[in-house]
Design a protein around this motif. Structure first.
Motif, PDB file in Angstrom:
ATOM      1  N   GLY A  96     -41.507  42.140 -41.540  1.00  0.00           N
ATOM      2  CA  GLY A  96     -40.644  41.387 -42.416  1.00  0.00           C
ATOM      3  C   GLY A  96     -39.550  40.428 -41.294  1.00  0.00           C
ATOM      4  O   GLY A  96     -38.498  40.854 -41.376  1.00  0.00           O
ATOM      5  N   GLN A  97     -40.076  39.588 -40.758  1.00  0.00           N
ATOM      6  CA  GLN A  97     -39.261  38.777 -39.914  1.00  0.00           C
ATOM      7  C   GLN A  97     -38.272  37.964 -40.700  1.00  0.00           C
ATOM      8  O   GLN A  97     -37.319  37.379 -40.195  1.00  0.00           O
ATOM      9  CB  GLN A  97     -40.043  38.054 -38.722  1.00  0.00           C
ATOM     10  N   TYR A  98     -38.690  37.502 -41.775  1.00  0.00           N
ATOM     11  CA  TYR A  98     -38.002  36.647 -42.765  1.00  0.00           C
ATOM     12  C   TYR A  98     -37.842  37.320 -44.250  1.00  0.00           C
ATOM     13  O   TYR A  98     -38.731  38.097 -44.682  1.00  0.00           O
ATOM     14  CB  TYR A  98     -38.677  35.221 -42.981  1.00  0.00           C
ATOM     15  N   PRO A  99     -36.700  37.005 -44.718  1.00  0.00           N
ATOM     16  CA  PRO A  99     -36.628  37.326 -46.215  1.00  0.00           C
ATOM     17  C   PRO A  99     -37.680  36.963 -47.128  1.00  0.00           C
ATOM     18  O   PRO A  99     -38.242  35.927 -46.622  1.00  0.00           O
ATOM     19  CB  PRO A  99     -35.161  37.036 -46.516  1.00  0.00           C
ATOM     20  N   ALA A 100     -37.704  37.319 -48.214  1.00  0.00           N
ATOM     21  CA  ALA A 100     -38.938  36.799 -49.041  1.00  0.00           C
ATOM     22  C   ALA A 100     -38.651  35.303 -49.709  1.00  0.00           C
ATOM     23  O   ALA A 100     -39.296  34.747 -49.728  1.00  0.00           O
ATOM     24  CB  ALA A 100     -38.885  37.488 -50.445  1.00  0.00           C
ATOM     25  N   ASP A 101     -37.213  35.233 -49.865  1.00  0.00           N
ATOM     26  CA  ASP A 101     -36.832  33.713 -50.372  1.00  0.00           C
ATOM     27  C   ASP A 101     -36.287  32.826 -49.287  1.00  0.00           C
ATOM     28  O   ASP A 101     -35.661  31.695 -49.226  1.00  0.00           O
ATOM     29  CB  ASP A 101     -35.863  33.876 -51.026  1.00  0.00           C
ATOM     30  N   ALA A 102     -36.708  33.027 -47.837  1.00  0.00           N
ATOM     31  CA  ALA A 102     -36.073  32.384 -46.716  1.00  0.00           C
ATOM     32  C   ALA A 102     -36.760  30.893 -46.663  1.00  0.00           C
ATOM     33  O   ALA A 102     -37.929  30.739 -47.032  1.00  0.00           O
ATOM     34  CB  ALA A 102     -36.434  33.206 -45.444  1.00  0.00           C
ATOM     35  N   ILE A 103     -35.763  29.850 -46.186  1.00  0.00           N
ATOM     36  CA  ILE A 103     -36.480  28.644 -45.876  1.00  0.00           C
ATOM     37  C   ILE A 103     -36.850  28.458 -44.329  1.00  0.00           C
ATOM     38  O   ILE A 103     -35.747  28.503 -43.638  1.00  0.00           O
ATOM     39  CB  ILE A 103     -35.581  27.540 -46.260  1.00  0.00           C
ATOM     40  N   ILE A 104     -38.158  28.241 -44.035  1.00  0.00           N
ATOM     41  CA  ILE A 104     -38.489  28.491 -42.775  1.00  0.00           C
ATOM     42  C   ILE A 104     -38.747  27.023 -42.062  1.00  0.00           C
ATOM     43  O   ILE A 104     -39.765  26.280 -43.005  1.00  0.00           O
ATOM     44  CB  ILE A 104     -39.694  29.232 -42.520  1.00  0.00           C
ATOM     45  N   ASP A 105     -38.058  26.669 -41.132  1.00  0.00           N
ATOM     46  CA  ASP A 105     -38.145  25.200 -40.795  1.00  0.00           C
ATOM     47  C   ASP A 105     -39.346  24.587 -40.282  1.00  0.00           C
ATOM     48  O   ASP A 105     -39.886  23.684 -40.342  1.00  0.00           O
ATOM     49  CB  ASP A 105     -36.748  24.843 -39.740  1.00  0.00           C
ATOM     50  N   TRP A 106     -40.281  25.578 -39.805  1.00  0.00           N
ATOM     51  CA  TRP A 106     -41.577  25.222 -39.108  1.00  0.00           C
ATOM     52  C   TRP A 106     -42.471  25.395 -40.064  1.00  0.00           C
ATOM     53  O   TRP A 106     -43.878  25.238 -39.703  1.00  0.00           O
ATOM     54  CB  TRP A 106     -41.719  26.017 -37.822  1.00  0.00           C
ATOM     55  N   LEU A 107     -42.405  25.925 -41.230  1.00  0.00           N
ATOM     56  CA  LEU A 107     -43.635  26.232 -42.385  1.00  0.00           C
ATOM     57  C   LEU A 107     -43.195  25.566 -43.681  1.00  0.00           C
ATOM     58  O   LEU A 107     -42.089  26.083 -44.084  1.00  0.00           O
ATOM     59  CB  LEU A 107     -43.725  27.834 -42.472  1.00  0.00           C
ATOM     60  N   THR A 108     -43.908  24.661 -43.946  1.00  0.00           N
ATOM     61  CA  THR A 108     -43.529  23.747 -45.262  1.00  0.00           C
ATOM     62  C   THR A 108     -44.615  23.791 -46.136  1.00  0.00           C
ATOM     63  O   THR A 108     -45.610  23.440 -45.850  1.00  0.00           O
ATOM     64  CB  THR A 108     -43.026  22.498 -44.787  1.00  0.00           C
ATOM     65  N   LEU A 109     -44.298  24.003 -47.334  1.00  0.00           N
ATOM     66  CA  LEU A 109     -45.092  23.884 -48.569  1.00  0.00           C
ATOM     67  C   LEU A 109     -44.892  22.481 -49.159  1.00  0.00           C
ATOM     68  O   LEU A 109     -43.773  22.390 -49.525  1.00  0.00           O
ATOM     69  CB  LEU A 109     -44.775  25.095 -49.524  1.00  0.00           C
ATOM     70  N   HIS A 110     -45.971  21.904 -49.478  1.00  0.00           N
ATOM     71  CA  HIS A 110     -45.740  20.797 -50.275  1.00  0.00           C
ATOM     72  C   HIS A 110     -46.031  20.784 -51.649  1.00  0.00           C
ATOM     73  O   HIS A 110     -46.627  21.959 -52.093  1.00  0.00           O
ATOM     74  CB  HIS A 110     -46.817  19.554 -49.480  1.00  0.00           C
ATOM     75  N   ASP A 111     -45.748  19.710 -52.493  1.00  0.00           N
ATOM     76  CA  ASP A 111     -46.192  19.879 -53.885  1.00  0.00           C
ATOM     77  C   ASP A 111     -47.392  20.001 -54.220  1.00  0.00           C
ATOM     78  O   ASP A 111     -47.844  20.497 -55.269  1.00  0.00           O
ATOM     79  CB  ASP A 111     -45.489  18.602 -54.664  1.00  0.00           C
ATOM     80  N   ASP A 112     -48.384  19.313 -53.335  1.00  0.00           N
ATOM     81  CA  ASP A 112     -49.992  19.309 -53.708  1.00  0.00           C
ATOM     82  C   ASP A 112     -50.456  20.463 -53.357  1.00  0.00           C
ATOM     83  O   ASP A 112     -51.784  20.735 -53.387  1.00  0.00           O
ATOM     84  CB  ASP A 112     -50.432  18.193 -53.178  1.00  0.00           C
ATOM     85  N   GLY A 113     -49.770  21.525 -53.057  1.00  0.00           N
ATOM     86  CA  GLY A 113     -50.303  22.972 -52.865  1.00  0.00           C
ATOM     87  C   GLY A 113     -50.785  23.231 -51.165  1.00  0.00           C
ATOM     88  O   GLY A 113     -51.108  24.215 -50.610  1.00  0.00           O
ATOM     89  N   SER A 114     -50.684  21.893 -50.358  1.00  0.00           N
ATOM     90  CA  SER A 114     -51.019  22.150 -48.877  1.00  0.00           C
ATOM     91  C   SER A 114     -49.724  22.506 -48.274  1.00  0.00           C
ATOM     92  O   SER A 114     -48.714  22.606 -48.728  1.00  0.00           O
ATOM     93  CB  SER A 114     -51.272  20.675 -48.465  1.00  0.00           C
ATOM     94  N   MET A 115     -50.046  22.762 -46.882  1.00  0.00           N
ATOM     95  CA  MET A 115     -48.889  23.514 -46.178  1.00  0.00           C
ATOM     96  C   MET A 115     -48.957  22.719 -44.489  1.00  0.00           C
ATOM     97  O   MET A 115     -49.931  22.744 -44.061  1.00  0.00           O
ATOM     98  CB  MET A 115     -49.032  25.077 -46.037  1.00  0.00           C
TER      99      MET A 115
END
Length: 448
Positions: A96-115
């Motif tokens: 649990g290094q991040y909260p469930a709703d955390a915004i992670i700057d190095w991990l980005t989810l795009h609208d088309d489902g890619s990451m």
């Protein structure tokens, strides 16, 4: 004028006969140093072959050891990017290094489902889709194809992108790596420091810098109406669900108590029995022999063996640890005490005895003042040593921080927590070593 003193043959013969041991040493004494060096080299060569030192080093998992060493001073975020319904979904490890709703700057989810996963800079990143992973290494793209049964790296990929069976590993050095598999991408993103060391994600203090933490602790507006913000901060620190500070500190205290109580009981047990073992105090050779053999028996069995024995009998906990330290140190201290008693100055004993004092009084005033500083000094040394030993025997079930250390090592992923406990142990040993040395110096100084 010559400074050389000439001697005649008669004087020379006399000197040779008077100092034959110096002037005519046996050959083995003259060649002792070269013989010792050759014997040492041969012995080391024998050990090298007998213990298979060469193959052991060749077969060592040095790359794995390097990763474990990095885990001591850094932490890894380990999301699994799973492929489902044409999208990429990130799931996390239990730390649990991040909260469930955390915004992670190095991990980005795009609208088309890619990451997109970034490893330090935009030039080193992964573009992840369920059918294709594009690995950017130094800004150069390399497409990794995901099939039904295997993942294939491009034939012209650099060394950082390598095929490993049915999966592909992309290595970004210290920043981390990714394993591209048919159903997911296993990411390891590394950062310096220890993640969430002070507060876990459940705490209101999580993510705040030190100044913000202090300001919130001193704020009149309470986080929890039932207690002060300072108390809340302490409770959140001790109750950190990842680092378990409260449990680790309590186990460390348990280790210190084990060392102290075990050494104290051994001292109280060995002190009177040493008078029975000393030949100049108790004038019965069979009794002396029997008591010394008892000490030899107790100290000949290693503390770790005693700990295993008592753990089987009493179950895990501090009692087996205290018993193991007590039995081992009772034998060792008894032997040391008896030898000190056998070397006391008999003139003080005779002086007390000359006034008609009873044997107990003779020992109290004629012997104890001579040996007491030595006894206490030795007990302090054993107490200091047992602070370290209690950690080792704790690892076999005798409780304390040793058991906690073994549990962290067993997970094979909590090496930062292992480093934390090792540093705590080093700090405690350093403190107790200095206290023991200071006390021993004062005692020995007063004895002269």
């Amino acid at each position: 004028m010559s400074n050389v003193l000439a001697i005649d043959e008669t004087e020379r013969a006399r000197l040779k006969s008077s100092h034959a041991a110096v002037l005519h040493k046996p050959w083995w004494k003259r060649w002792a140093l070269p013989i010792g060096l050759v014997a040492t080299v041969l012995y080391l060569g024998f050990c090298y072959v007998f213990f298979n030192v060469g193959p052991a080093f060749e077969n060592g998992k040095w790359d794995r050891a390097a990763l474990y060493l990095q885990d001591w001073y850094s932490w890894r975020a380990q999301p699994r990017l799973k492929f489902a319904d044409g999208k990429v979904t990130a799931t996390w490890s239990s730390r649990g290094q991040y909260p469930a709703d955390a915004i992670i700057d190095w991990l980005t989810l795009h609208d088309d489902g890619s990451m997109t996963v970034t490893f330090g800079s935009e030039a080193d990143r992964l573009e992840v889709t369920p059918s294709l992973v594009t690995a950017y290494v130094g800004g150069e793209p390399h497409e990794i194809t995901i099939g039904t049964d295997t993942v294939t790296a491009p034939p012209d990929a650099p060394g950082a992108v390598r095929q490993d069976g049915t999966k592909v590993i992309v290595d970004y050095g210290f920043a981390g790596q990714a394993e591209v598999r048919t159903n997911q991408v296993y990411v390891q993103r590394r950062f310096l420091g220890w993640s969430n060391f002070w507060f876990d994600t459940r705490s209101a203090y999580w993510g705040l810098n030190p100044l913000e933490v202090i300001q919130l602790m001193l704020s009149s507006e309470r986080i929890d109406p039932t207690r002060s913000n300072f108390d809340t901060a302490v409770q959140n620190f001790l109750g950190n669900g990842v680092w378990q500070h409260g449990d680790i500190l309590s186990k460390l205290l348990q280790t210190l108590v084990m060392a102290f109580v075990g050494t104290l009981l051994a001292t109280l047990f060995a002190f009177p029995l040493a008078f029975i073992a000393a030949r100049n105090i108790t004038r019965s050779r069979p009794v002396n022999w029997l008591m010394k053999r008892t000490f030899d028996f107790l100290r000949s069995i290693d503390m770790l063996i005693w700990a295993l024995f008592f753990t089987r009998g009493f179950g895990p906990g501090p009692i087996p640890g205290i018993a193991a330290i007590f039995f081992t140190d009772a034998g060792a201290l008894g032997k040391v005490y008896a030898e000190a008693l056998e070397n006391v100055d008999d003139r003080q004993r005779e002086g007390v005895k000359s006034v008609g004092a009873a044997p107990s009084v003779v020992n109290r005033f004629g012997v104890v003042p001579q040996v007491l500083p030595v006894f206490i000094s030795q007990s302090l040394y054993f107490w200091e040593s047992n602070t370290r030993s209690a950690t080792v025997i704790g690892a076999v079930g005798a409780g304390g921080i040793g058991l906690k250390l073994l549990e962290a090592m067993g997970t094979n992923s909590d090496w930062d927590k292992v480093a934390y406990m090792v540093l705590l142990i080093l700090a405690v040993v350093f403190i107790f070593d200095n206290i023991s040395n200071a006390l021993r110096s004062r005692l020995i100084g007063r004895s002269h």
